[in-house]
Design an enzyme around this catalytic site. Structure first.
Site, PDB file in Angstrom:
ATOM      1  N   GLU A 176       0.851  -1.181   0.000  1.00 38.45           N
ATOM      2  CA  GLU A 176       0.000   0.000   0.000  1.00 38.45           C
ATOM      3  C   GLU A 176       0.894   1.241   0.000  1.00 38.45           C
ATOM      4  OE1 GLU A 176      -2.781   0.389   3.238  1.00 38.45           O
ATOM      5  OE2 GLU A 176      -3.808   2.033   2.262  1.00 38.45           O
ATOM      6  N   ASN A 194      -2.302  -6.239   5.584  1.00 32.40           N
ATOM      7  CA  ASN A 194      -2.391  -7.279   4.552  1.00 32.40           C
ATOM      8  C   ASN A 194      -3.274  -8.437   5.011  1.00 32.40           C
ATOM      9  OD1 ASN A 194      -0.056  -5.880   3.327  1.00 32.40           O
ATOM     10  ND2 ASN A 194       1.000  -6.785   5.078  1.00 32.40           N
ATOM     11  N   MET A 231       0.751  -2.685   8.754  1.00 31.45           N
ATOM     12  CA  MET A 231       0.007  -2.833   7.504  1.00 31.45           C
ATOM     13  C   MET A 231      -0.915  -4.040   7.581  1.00 31.45           C
ATOM     14  SD  MET A 231      -0.659  -1.763   4.501  1.00 31.45           S
ATOM     15  CE  MET A 231      -1.904  -2.601   3.531  1.00 31.45           C
ATOM     16  N   GLU A 281      -5.171  -2.690  12.873  1.00 30.86           N
ATOM     17  CA  GLU A 281      -4.880  -3.535  11.702  1.00 30.86           C
ATOM     18  C   GLU A 281      -5.842  -4.720  11.654  1.00 30.86           C
ATOM     19  OE1 GLU A 281      -3.092  -1.954   9.770  1.00 30.86           O
ATOM     20  OE2 GLU A 281      -2.125  -0.641  11.232  1.00 30.86           O
TER      21      GLU A 281
HETATM   22  N1  B3K Z   1      -2.967   1.066   5.667  1.00 29.74           N
HETATM   23  C1  B3K Z   1      -1.664   1.224   6.233  1.00 29.74           C
HETATM   24  C2  B3K Z   1      -0.989   2.478   5.818  1.00 29.74           C
HETATM   25  C3  B3K Z   1      -0.289   2.397   4.522  1.00 29.74           C
HETATM   26  C4  B3K Z   1       0.524   3.642   4.272  1.00 29.74           C
HETATM   27  C5  B3K Z   1       1.114   3.651   2.903  1.00 29.74           C
HETATM   28  N2  B3K Z   1       1.973   4.796   2.689  1.00 29.74           N
HETATM   29  C6  B3K Z   1      -1.685   1.133   7.721  1.00 29.74           C
HETATM   30  C7  B3K Z   1      -2.956   1.491   8.368  1.00 29.74           C
HETATM   31  O1  B3K Z   1      -3.487   2.570   8.254  1.00 29.74           O
HETATM   32  O2  B3K Z   1      -3.521   0.646   9.009  1.00 29.74           O
HETATM   33 ZN    ZN Z   2      -5.414   1.894   8.810  1.00 26.35          ZN
END
Ligand code: B3K
Ligand code: ZN
Length: 872
Positions: free
Chosen positions: A120, A264, A262, A297
Site C-alpha cells: 500500500e 495485509n 500494515m 490492523e
Molecule cells: N494502511 C496502512 C498504511 C499504509 C501507508 C502507505 N503509505 C496502515 C494502516 O493505516 O492501518
Molecule cells: Zn489503517
C-alpha cells in the site's frame, strides 16, 4: 510530476479474476513469475492492456501461452502495454527485481536478513506488472521458493496449502487466499524467524490459529501484542458482530518499516516498535500504542479488506472508519474520557495545523501527485471524527444498523465514501446530504458562541455562528452540520435541565446547520455557566465569552470530564497568550492573574473523585505549538519562556501538593501495563516534572534519584527527559548509563535519540548532528530518522526554529540526503516547514529558502516535490 484527480476516475479497462505468483527468492535477484486471468471490463473497445510496473527487469511476456515480442508489447518507466489483447486472456510475465537494493521500503525489500513487502499504496507495481489499483480485486495463489536455512519461514496471505522440499537446500511453500483482494493487500515474508502461537475461537465456533513472528530472542516480548489481538477479536464480535473469516492470522514484526503497520489479508506486517514490549523496554504509552495499532490492523479485515476503496481518494472510507473503531476499542478497554482527551490532543497537534496550512485538504481529497502523501491526520483522524459525528447523529444502534447494511450491500466490493454514507442514511431513513459536506470541505470550522441572560424572563440565549476560513483551492465555504453538546451549570455546579424554545434537548445536543442560529433556554433561575462542545463531539475551534472564573468553575465542576480538562487548557492558553503578547511587545504582563489558575490546578490535584490518569492530563499545560497556533504570529522564544515560567511557578507554588501526589501515586506492586497503573505513573511523573521545572541542582538530584530507582521504562524515560535538560554531571551520567544498558536494543535506543533531540538546551542541534554519527544511528532505518531528525523538527519548536536558521538548514540537508534513499519518509519530515507563513519575517525567509533549496534538487522524488512545492 502529474496530478491525479478524482474527477478523472474511470473503471478499469481490464479486471483480474485470479493471480498466480511464483517467487524465486534471492536478496539481489528475485525472479517473479505472474500468471493473471484478465477480462475486459471497460475502456475503449479493442484498446491496449496497460499494466503498472516500476523498476522491473522484464524477462518474458506470454499471452495465452504464446511468447510475445515487441512491437506486440512495449515497456516504459512505469508501464507494460500489450497491444490488441483478446477480450479475455491469460497473461504471464517474468521479471527480476533487486530487493536488497530497495531502500524505499516499498514493494519487496530486505530488512536485516528477512524478506518482506509493503504494497500500500502503490508498491505492488514494484514486484510485478499489474493493474495496481484498489478496484481490481482478485484471488491469489502464491508459491515461494528459497533457501531452507536462510528462510525456514515463508509466509503469504490466506492458507498454507503445501510445503515441499526441493532438494539442494531449497524449499517451497504455497499459499492460497480465497478472498478476492486488491493488490495493495498482498504480502510475503521469508526469513529465519521465531514464532509465538495462541488460539482464538470465534463466536460461531471457528478455531483460529494466531501467530506472531519475530527475530530470534524477542519471543518473550510478544505477550502484550498477542493479548491485544485476542481482545480486539472478541471486542469486534461483541460491539459490531464482526467475526474473523480464516483459520489463521499471522503478524510479523520487522525492524525497517515506513510506518506503523500494515493490514495485509491475514498477514499483518508491523513495525517491530508496535509489537515488542515488556516492562523494562516499553513505556505505558508504548503499550497503549501496541494495543490500538494491533486492533486497528485487525479491524481492517472488515473495514478495508472485505470492503475496500474504489480509488485512493476514498482512503478515509477505510482509515477514518478504522481509526474510529480502534478509538472505540481503546475507550472500552481503558478510560473513555482519558482516551478522548488524548485523541483530541493528537488531533489538535497534527490535524488542526495541517487543515490551516498550505497542505489543507478535505477528508476525501480531490487531487494528489503522490498518494503516499495523503496518509494524513486529516484522512485518518479527522475522518474518524466525521464517523464519530455520524454515530452522534444516528445513535449507537442506528450507527450499527448502518454498518450492517454497508456490509450487506458491499461485501467483496471496492466502494466510495458516498456508498458508506448512503448505507448509514438508508438504514436510518435519514438524509445525510448536508452532513456529507464534511467529506468535501477542508479547513477547521470556527464556532463563536455568545450568551445573553435575561433575568426577568429567566431565559438564556446562545447565538451560535460558524465560519470556515478559505483553504488552498477552496475559497468559498459552506456551513456544515455541527452537532454540539451543551450543558448549563447552576450555582452549585450541577447540570440544569435543558428546555429550549424548540422543546427538550436530548442530551443537550444542538444541531448547528446554518451560518448563524440562536437557541434560548427557558426556566433558568440565574446566569448559568456554559459548557459547550462537550466530549469534543465536533472537530472545531471554539470562541466563547466565558470568563476566567467560568473556566475555573468548569475545571472544578463540569459533569463532562472532557469539558473539565478543556476548561483548564483554555484557561492556561489564555494566560500564556497574554503573557507572550506582553513579552513580545516589551511589556511586563500580569503574573498576578496566574494565581487563580494555580489555585484551580491545586483543586484538581486534591479532588479525590478524579482518577490519576485524568489528573495527569488536566495539570499538563497545552504545548508550545498549541499556544503558537492561537497567536497571530508564532513568537517561538517568548512562548517557550512563558510556558517554562508558568511551569516553574506552578511547581514552586504547589511543592507540598506535588510531593503528596508523588507519594500517593507510587506503584508498589509489580509492573503491569494496565490503564490503572499507567495512570498512577503518569501523575507521579507529572508531579516530578513540576517539582524539577527549574532544572536546578536540586531538580537534577531529584530526577537522578528517580532515574536510579526506576524499575520500568516509563519511569526511566520520565526521569531521563528531565535530566536531558539539566546542566550538571547527572545529565551525562544518566545518558551514559542508559546507552550502556541499551545499546544493543535498537527500539530502546530510539528513545534515547529522541529525548536528546527534543531537549530545549541551546546545544541540542550540535548534539543531534553528532548523534547522526552514532553507531546505532542509520539513515536507512525509518525509526531512527524519525527519532532523531523527526523529533528535532517536529517536537522541539524552540531549537528547530532557532533564529539563525540552523534548524531549517539541518532539516533541509537531512531531507535531501534521505530523499534519494526513501522518499516517503523524507516527505514526511519536511511538513513542518509548510507553516512558514505563521512566523516572523526573518524566520519566514529562512524557512522558505530551505523549501526552495529542496524544490531545486535536480532529481527529487514526487513525494518530496509535492510537499515542498505546495508548501511554497
Ligand atoms: N494502511 C496502512 C498504511 C499504509 C501507508 C502507505 N503509505 C496502515 C494502516 O493505516 O492501518
Ligand atoms: Zn489503517
Amino acid at each position: 510530476p502529474q496530478t491525479v484527480r478524482l474527477a478523472d476516475y474511470e473503471p478499469p479497462a481490464f479486471s483480474v479474476d485470479a493471480v498466480d505468483l511464483t517467487f524465486d527468492l534471492e536478496p539481489q535477484r528475485t525472479v517473479v513469475t505472474a500468471v493473471l486471468q484478465l477480462r475486459r471490463t471497460g475502456g475503449a473497445p479493442g484498446g491496449p492492456l496497460v499494466l503498472d510496473g516500476e523498476n522491473l527487469d522484464l524477462l518474458e511476456v506470454l499471452v495465452n501461452g504464446k511468447k510475445l515480442s515487441p512491437p506486440a508489447y512495449e515497456t516504459s518507466e512505469d508501464a507494460l502495454t500489450v497491444f490488441d489483447p483478446p477480450e479475455a486472456l491469460t497473461l504471464e510475465t517474468r521479471v527480476a527485481i533487486n530487493p536488497k537494493a530497495n531502500t524505499r521500503l516499498e514493494g519487496l525489500y530486505v530488512s536485516n536478513t528477512m524478506f518482506c513487502t509493503q504494497c500500500e499504496a502503490e508498491g505492488f507495481r514494484r514486484i510485478t506488472y499489474f493493474p495496481d489499483r484498489p478496484d481490481v480485486m482478485a484471488t491469489y495463489r502464491v508459491t515461494l521458493r528459497g533457501d531452507k536455512a536462510a528462510y525456514p519461514v515463508m509466509l503469504s496471505n490466506g492458507n498454507n496449502v503445501s510445503n515441499t522440499d526441493l532438494g539442494g537446500g531449497r524449499h517451497e511453500a504455497v499459499w492460497e487466499d480465497p478472498f478476492p483482494k486488491p493488490s495493495y493487500l498482498f504480502a510475503l515474508v521469508a526469513g529465519d524467524l521465531a514464532m509465538v502461537e495462541d488460539r482464538f475461537k470465534t463466536q460461531s465456533g471457528r478455531d483460529v490459529t494466531l501467530r506472531i513472528f519475530v527475530e530470534h530472542g524477542n519471543e518473550d516480548r510478544c505477550d502484550y501484542a498477542m493479548d491485544s489481538l485476542i481482545r480486539s477479536m472478541r471486542w469486534d464480535e461483541e460491539r459490531f458482530g464482526l467475526e474473523y473469516d480464516l483459520d489463521i492470522f499471522n503478524i510479523v514484526a520487522v525492524s525497517d518499516f515506513n510506518m506503523g503497520a500494515m493490514e495485509n489479508k491475514s498477514l499483518n506486517v508491523f513495525n517491530a516498535k508496535y509489537i515488542l514490549a515488556d516492562a523494562s523496554t516499553a513505556t505505558d504509552a508504548d503499550f497503549a500504542n501496541i494495543e490500538s495499532i494491533v486492533a486497528h490492523e485487525y479491524f481492517h479485515n472488515w473495514t478495508g479488506n472485505r470492503v475496500t476503496c474504489r480509488d485512493w481518494f476514498q482512503l478515509s472510507l477505510k482509515e477514518g472508519l478504522t481509526v474510529f473503531r480502534d478509538q472505540e476499542f481503546s475507550s472500552d478497554q481503558r478510560s473513555r474520557p482519558v482516551k478522548r482527551i488524548q485523541d483530541v490532543r493528537a488531533l489538535r497537534a497534527r490535524q488542526f495545523p495541517e487543515d490551516s496550512g498550505p497542505l489543507s485538504h478535505p477528508v476525501r481529497p480531490d487531487a494528489y501527485i503522490e498518494i503516499n502523501n495523503f496518509y494524513t491526520a486529516t484522512v485518518y483522524e479527522k475522518g474518524a471524527e466525521v464517523i464519530g459525528m455520524m454515530q452522534t447523529l444516528l445513535g449507537q444502534d442506528g450507527f450499527n444498523d448502518g454498518l450492517r447494511l454497508y456490509f450487506e450491500r458491499h461485501d467483496g466490493q471496492a466502494v466510495t465514501c458516498d456508498d458508506f454514507v448512503a448505507a448509514m442514511a438508508d438504514a436510518n431513513g435519514k438524509d445525510l446530504s448536508h452532513f456529507k459536506r464534511w467529506y468535501s470541505q477542508s479547513g477547521t470550522p470556527e464556532v463563536t458562541v455568545t450568551s445573553a441572560y435575561d433575568a426577568g424572563k429567566k431565559a438564556y440565549t446562545l447565538t451560535l455562528e460558524q465560519m470556515t476560513r478559505p483553504t488552498p483551492g477552496q475559497s468559498e465555504k459552506q456551513p456544515l452540520h455541527i452537532p454540539l453538546r451543551i450543558g448549563l451549570l447552576g450555582a452549585n455546579g450541577g447540570d440544569l435541565d435543558l428546555v429550549s424554545d424548540s422543546g427538550a434537548l436530548d442530551g443537550g445536543l444542538v444541531h448547528l446547520t446554518e451560518e448563524r442560529q440562536t437557541v434560548t433556554f427557558t426556566n433558568i433561575p440565574d446566569r448559568p455557566v456554559l459548557s459547550v462542545n462537550r466530549g469534543f463531539g465536533a472537530p472545531i475551534a471554539l470562541n466563547t465569552d466565558q470568563t476566567d472564573a467560568d473556566l475555573a468553575f468548569l475545571m472544578a465542576h463540569d459533569s463532562d470530564p472532557f469539558a473539565r480538562w478543556e476548561a483548564g487548557q483554555q484557561y492556561a492558553t489564555r494566560l500564556m497568550k497574554a503573557a507572550v503578547t506582553a513579552m513580545a511587545s516589551g511589556e511586563a504582563g500580569d503574573p498576578k492573574g496566574q494565581d487563580a489558575f494555580v489555585a484551580a490546578v491545586k483543586n484538581i490535584l486534591e479532588d479525590n473523585s478524579l482518577d490519576p490518569a485524568f489528573k495527569a492530563l488536566a495539570i499538563t499545560l497545552p504545548t508550545e505549538e498549541f499556544v503558537g497556533e492561537q497567536l497571530p504570529v508564532v513568537h517561538v522564544d517568548e512562548i517557550h519562556a512563558v510556558r517554562a515560567a508558568l511551569r516553574r511557578k506552578i511547581g514552586a507554588d504547589l511543592q507540598a501538593e506535588f510531593r503528596a501526589a508523588m507519594a500517593a501515586n507510587e506503584v508498589r506492586e509489580p509492573f503491569a501495563p494496565t490503564a490503572e497503573q499507567a495512570g498512577r505513573r503518569a501523575l507521579r511523573n507529572a508531579a516530578l516534572a513540576y517539582l524539577t521545572a527549574d532544572y536546578g541542582p536540586e531538580a537534577a538530584k531529584l530526577a537522578k534519584e528517580s532515574f536510579d530507582r526506576a524499575d520500568n521504562m516509563t519511569d526511566t524515560i520520565a526521569a531521563l527527559s528531565i535530566l536531558t535538560e539539566v546542566d550538571g554531571p547527572e545529565r551525562s551520567a544518566a545518558l551514559e548509563a542508559f546507552e550502556t544498558r541499551w545499546k544493543d536494543n535498537a527500539q530502546v535506543m530510539d528513545k534515547w535519540f529522541a529525548l536528546q533531540a527534543v531537549a530545549s538546551r541551546p546545544d541540542t542541534l550540535s548534539h543531534v548532528k553528532a548523534l547522526t554519527k552514532h553507531p546505532c544511528f542509520d539513515i536507512r532505518n525509518p525509526n531512527k530518522v524519525r527519532s532523531l531528525v523527526g523529533a528535532f523538527a517536529m517536537a522541539n519548536p524552540v531549537r528547530f526554529h532557532a533564529k539563525d536558521g540552523s534548524g531549517y538548514t539541518f532539516l533541509a540537508d537531512s531531507v535531501i540526503e534521505l530523499d534519494s534513499l526513501n522518499p516517503q519518509v523524507a516527505a514526511r519530515m519536511l511538513g513542518t516547514l509548510g507553516s512558514w507563513r505563521r512566523y516572523d519575517a526573518d524566520r519566514q525567509a529562512l524557512m522558505r529558502s530551505a523549501l526552495e533549496r529542496i524544490v531545486a534538487v535536480p532529481v527529487l522524488s514526487k513525494d518530496s516535490y509535492e510537499i515542498a512545492s505546495k508548501s511554497l
